[in-house]
Design a protein around this motif. Structure first.
Motif, PDB file in Angstrom:
ATOM      1  N   VAL A  62       4.860  11.178   9.753  1.00  0.00           N
ATOM      2  CA  VAL A  62       4.161  12.447   9.984  1.00  0.00           C
ATOM      3  C   VAL A  62       3.074  12.267  11.056  1.00  0.00           C
ATOM      4  O   VAL A  62       2.949  13.052  12.001  1.00  0.00           O
ATOM      5  CB  VAL A  62       3.533  12.975   8.671  1.00  0.00           C
ATOM      6  CG1 VAL A  62       2.674  14.206   8.941  1.00  0.00           C
ATOM      7  CG2 VAL A  62       4.614  13.297   7.649  1.00  0.00           C
ATOM      8  N   GLY A  92      -3.309   0.748  10.779  1.00  0.00           N
ATOM      9  CA  GLY A  92      -3.655  -0.606  10.347  1.00  0.00           C
ATOM     10  C   GLY A  92      -3.128  -1.658  11.308  1.00  0.00           C
ATOM     11  O   GLY A  92      -1.911  -1.813  11.450  1.00  0.00           O
ATOM     12  N   LYS A 148      -0.110  -1.710  15.900  1.00  0.00           N
ATOM     13  CA  LYS A 148       0.110  -0.273  15.702  1.00  0.00           C
ATOM     14  C   LYS A 148      -0.823   0.529  16.604  1.00  0.00           C
ATOM     15  O   LYS A 148      -0.437   1.556  17.168  1.00  0.00           O
ATOM     16  CB  LYS A 148      -0.097   0.120  14.239  1.00  0.00           C
ATOM     17  CG  LYS A 148       1.076  -0.264  13.347  1.00  0.00           C
ATOM     18  CD  LYS A 148       0.989   0.403  11.986  1.00  0.00           C
ATOM     19  CE  LYS A 148       2.210   0.011  11.161  1.00  0.00           C
ATOM     20  NZ  LYS A 148       2.237   0.629   9.839  1.00  0.00           N
ATOM     21  N   TYR A 170      -8.205   0.703  11.006  1.00  0.00           N
ATOM     22  CA  TYR A 170      -9.063   0.884   9.807  1.00  0.00           C
ATOM     23  C   TYR A 170      -9.227  -0.416   9.025  1.00  0.00           C
ATOM     24  O   TYR A 170     -10.081  -0.501   8.134  1.00  0.00           O
ATOM     25  CB  TYR A 170      -8.516   1.992   8.896  1.00  0.00           C
ATOM     26  CG  TYR A 170      -7.279   1.612   8.110  1.00  0.00           C
ATOM     27  CD1 TYR A 170      -7.374   1.023   6.851  1.00  0.00           C
ATOM     28  CD2 TYR A 170      -6.007   1.846   8.619  1.00  0.00           C
ATOM     29  CE1 TYR A 170      -6.243   0.679   6.134  1.00  0.00           C
ATOM     30  CE2 TYR A 170      -4.876   1.495   7.919  1.00  0.00           C
ATOM     31  CZ  TYR A 170      -4.998   0.910   6.677  1.00  0.00           C
ATOM     32  OH  TYR A 170      -3.872   0.554   5.977  1.00  0.00           O
ATOM     33  N   ASN A 229      -3.987  12.051   6.118  1.00  0.00           N
ATOM     34  CA  ASN A 229      -2.799  11.518   5.443  1.00  0.00           C
ATOM     35  C   ASN A 229      -3.128  10.465   4.397  1.00  0.00           C
ATOM     36  O   ASN A 229      -2.231  10.035   3.684  1.00  0.00           O
ATOM     37  CB  ASN A 229      -1.871  10.841   6.474  1.00  0.00           C
ATOM     38  CG  ASN A 229      -1.046  11.838   7.255  1.00  0.00           C
ATOM     39  OD1 ASN A 229      -0.601  12.844   6.698  1.00  0.00           O
ATOM     40  ND2 ASN A 229      -0.831  11.564   8.528  1.00  0.00           N
ATOM     41  N   VAL A 278       4.928  21.057   2.852  1.00  0.00           N
ATOM     42  CA  VAL A 278       5.917  21.478   3.851  1.00  0.00           C
ATOM     43  C   VAL A 278       7.038  22.284   3.194  1.00  0.00           C
ATOM     44  O   VAL A 278       7.615  23.187   3.822  1.00  0.00           O
ATOM     45  CB  VAL A 278       6.474  20.251   4.618  1.00  0.00           C
ATOM     46  CG1 VAL A 278       7.298  19.346   3.729  1.00  0.00           C
ATOM     47  CG2 VAL A 278       7.273  20.683   5.833  1.00  0.00           C
TER      48      VAL A 278
HETATM   49  P1  NAP Z   1       4.220   7.031   6.778  1.00  0.00           P
HETATM   50  O1  NAP Z   1       2.951   7.450   7.430  1.00  0.00           O
HETATM   51  O2  NAP Z   1       5.421   6.807   7.614  1.00  0.00           O
HETATM   52  O3  NAP Z   1       3.974   5.717   5.953  1.00  0.00           O
HETATM   53  C1  NAP Z   1       2.801   5.556   5.246  1.00  0.00           C
HETATM   54  C2  NAP Z   1       1.728   4.829   6.094  1.00  0.00           C
HETATM   55  O4  NAP Z   1       0.487   4.994   5.441  1.00  0.00           O
HETATM   56  C3  NAP Z   1       1.960   3.333   6.150  1.00  0.00           C
HETATM   57  O5  NAP Z   1       2.798   2.966   7.202  1.00  0.00           O
HETATM   58  C4  NAP Z   1       0.542   2.781   6.283  1.00  0.00           C
HETATM   59  O6  NAP Z   1       0.240   2.621   7.667  1.00  0.00           O
HETATM   60  C5  NAP Z   1      -0.349   3.913   5.735  1.00  0.00           C
HETATM   61  N1  NAP Z   1      -0.998   3.491   4.487  1.00  0.00           N
HETATM   62  C6  NAP Z   1      -0.413   3.118   3.332  1.00  0.00           C
HETATM   63  N2  NAP Z   1      -1.343   2.800   2.405  1.00  0.00           N
HETATM   64  C7  NAP Z   1      -2.554   2.973   3.021  1.00  0.00           C
HETATM   65  C8  NAP Z   1      -3.904   2.792   2.592  1.00  0.00           C
HETATM   66  N3  NAP Z   1      -4.202   2.365   1.351  1.00  0.00           N
HETATM   67  N4  NAP Z   1      -4.911   3.057   3.487  1.00  0.00           N
HETATM   68  C9  NAP Z   1      -4.610   3.476   4.734  1.00  0.00           C
HETATM   69  N5  NAP Z   1      -3.353   3.651   5.209  1.00  0.00           N
HETATM   70  C10 NAP Z   1      -2.334   3.407   4.341  1.00  0.00           C
HETATM   71  O7  NAP Z   1       4.538   8.096   5.631  1.00  0.00           O
HETATM   72  P2  NAP Z   1       4.780   9.641   5.873  1.00  0.00           P
HETATM   73  O8  NAP Z   1       6.042  10.002   5.199  1.00  0.00           O
HETATM   74  O9  NAP Z   1       4.594   9.979   7.290  1.00  0.00           O
HETATM   75  O10 NAP Z   1       3.599  10.278   5.004  1.00  0.00           O
HETATM   76  C11 NAP Z   1       2.256  10.249   5.489  1.00  0.00           C
HETATM   77  C12 NAP Z   1       1.392  11.086   4.567  1.00  0.00           C
HETATM   78  O11 NAP Z   1       1.835  12.443   4.641  1.00  0.00           O
HETATM   79  C13 NAP Z   1       1.457  10.694   3.099  1.00  0.00           C
HETATM   80  O12 NAP Z   1       0.180  10.821   2.515  1.00  0.00           O
HETATM   81  C14 NAP Z   1       2.403  11.729   2.514  1.00  0.00           C
HETATM   82  O13 NAP Z   1       2.212  11.940   1.151  1.00  0.00           O
HETATM   83  C15 NAP Z   1       2.048  12.932   3.342  1.00  0.00           C
HETATM   84  N6  NAP Z   1       3.079  13.971   3.414  1.00  0.00           N
HETATM   85  C16 NAP Z   1       2.724  15.212   3.020  1.00  0.00           C
HETATM   86  C17 NAP Z   1       3.626  16.248   3.122  1.00  0.00           C
HETATM   87  C18 NAP Z   1       3.201  17.631   2.720  1.00  0.00           C
HETATM   88  O14 NAP Z   1       4.044  18.514   2.641  1.00  0.00           O
HETATM   89  N7  NAP Z   1       1.932  17.834   2.462  1.00  0.00           N
HETATM   90  C19 NAP Z   1       4.921  16.006   3.606  1.00  0.00           C
HETATM   91  C20 NAP Z   1       5.258  14.719   4.008  1.00  0.00           C
HETATM   92  C21 NAP Z   1       4.309  13.689   3.910  1.00  0.00           C
HETATM   93  P3  NAP Z   1      -0.835   1.544   8.176  1.00  0.00           P
HETATM   94  O15 NAP Z   1      -0.085   0.339   8.623  1.00  0.00           O
HETATM   95  O16 NAP Z   1      -1.501   2.253   9.274  1.00  0.00           O
HETATM   96  O17 NAP Z   1      -1.705   1.216   7.004  1.00  0.00           O
END
Ligand code: NAP
Length: 337
Positions: free
Chosen positions: A163, A183, A187, A203, A226, A279
């Motif tokens: 995202v 992180g 990246k 971070y 996020n 979404v």
């Molecule tokens: P993503 O970003 O591809 O993968 C998650 C990333 O989050 C990891 O690569 C990691 O990157 C980072 N992360 C994990 N644990 C962390 C922590 N404790 N502190 C800081 N960074 C951390 O996943 P995505 O599918 O795109 O989802 C991203 C966010 O969007 C999630 O919170 C998800 O729930 C949300 N989302 C919401 C919706 C909605 O409809 N609201 C829809 C889809 C996704 P680093 O290497 O940078 O740590």
């Protein structure tokens, strides 16, 4: 010949990270199709942070997956047999296929499935990433929830992820100054050199807060959040008065105990508008998909995926969202076309 279906059924709720011990891998013949049903060969599963949330018995936007139930999961596949009025053999469909080789879909729930173009203009994993729900999350977050304007500073956390990487690039297309948080140095380099972010801040580095302050000299107008926790607190402390927050996800909290944040005073003091969104509420997403696909085909947005393989590996692979070992959209290939 009998076609066998493997399913990953939830056996125990994980406390933190997910492992094979939380699932039973069960094999059984695919059921006979009734009138009004179609059989889908699952090709790719989308690995999403929300999968981890669905495993927990906590209040959420869908019921948690029950013990003994096939794990819920978004994915896409090809219809291989049909007695349906809506889905013909050969159709490519996207929806909650589940963590299994084959899914039976029912005409009564036809509206829950998206029929994809039979010969999509982008690769199938991209249909789950930049041109699918991840891209749409970024798109609606920045056009509807917290529209970002040219000249404003946009901060995106988990910026190298599925995202986040699209949100940052949409911010650039809209003329914003875009700061990504991710992180590690690799990246951060990727965000600036490959995706065109203005600045990226690590971070995990000791001087994260100082670097974030240097990267946002005029403050933050829009926070595409996020992560939650310490990352969110740091960004919130940089918000301008009347700033906007698209509260998209709180991944720091999904596989850990504790609360994401309860410092609400900044929202009052800075008169912020904070909007959560899902979404899935954007049912009529055709315009978004069309625009995202055009941007990808024109090279204005770079789609990236980390593709892994093997249904049986799903629990282990999901953890890669939490250890940061992926870039772009994480997908799991389950079957061959
Ligand atoms: P993503 O970003 O591809 O993968 C998650 C990333 O989050 C990891 O690569 C990691 O990157 C980072 N992360 C994990 N644990 C962390 C922590 N404790 N502190 C800081 N960074 C951390 O996943 P995505 O599918 O795109 O989802 C991203 C966010 O969007 C999630 O919170 C998800 O729930 C949300 N989302 C919401 C919706 C909605 O409809 N609201 C829809 C889809 C996704 P680093 O290497 O940078 O740590």
């Amino acid at each position: 010949m009998t076609t066998l279906n493997r399913q990953l059924r939830l056996k125990a709720r994980p406390e933190q990270l997910v492992g094979p011990e939380h699932f039973d891998l069960v094999q059984s013949p695919v059921p006979e199709l009734a009138e009004g049903q179609a059989l889908v060969r699952v090709l790719y599963l989308s690995m999403d942070p929300t999968n981890r949330v669905w495993m927990s018995d906590v209040p959420q936007y869908m019921p948690p997956v029950a013990i003994g139930q096939t794990m819920r999961g978004l994915g896409l596949g090809r219809v291989v047999a049909s007695r349906s009025a809506h889905f013909a053999e050969g159709d490519l469909v996207q929806g909650l296929v589940g963590w299994q080789d084959y899914a039976v879909i029912d005409d009564k729930r036809a509206k829950d499935w998206v029929k994809l173009p039979p010969h999509p203009p982008v690769a199938l994993p991209t249909l789950l990433g930049a041109c699918g729900f991840s891209g749409l999350t970024a798109y609606y977050g920045l056009t509807d929830i917290a529209p970002v304007q040219a000249g404003e500073t946009l901060v995106v956390s988990a910026a190298a992820g599925s995202v986040g990487s699209i949100a940052g690039q949409i911010g650039k297309l809209r003329g914003a100054r875009v700061v990504g948080i991710a992180g590690g140095a690799d990246k951060c380099r990727h965000l600036v050199e490959d995706l065109g972010f203005d600045v990226a801040v690590d971070y995990k580095a000791e001087d994260f807060k100082k670097k974030l302050a240097e990267a946002t000299p005029d403050g933050v107008h829009v926070n595409f959040e996020n992560v939650g926790g310490a990352v969110m607190r740091a960004v919130m402390s940089r918000m301008v008065n009347d700033g906007r927050v698209a509260l998209c996800g709180l991944i720091a909290n999904y596989a850990a105990s504790g609360r994401p944040s309860d410092d609400y005073s900044v929202i009052i003091v800075k008169r912020l508008t904070v909007r959560g969104f899902l979404v899935f509420d954007y049912r009529d997403a055709e315009k978004g998909v069309r625009e995202l696909t055009q941007w990808v085909l024109q090279g204005r947005i770079k789609a990236g995926e980390t593709v892994t393989e093997g249904l049986e590996n799903a629990p282990k692979v999901l953890n890669r969202l939490f250890d940061g070992s992926t870039v772009g959209k994480l997908v799991l290939k389950v079957g061959d076309e």
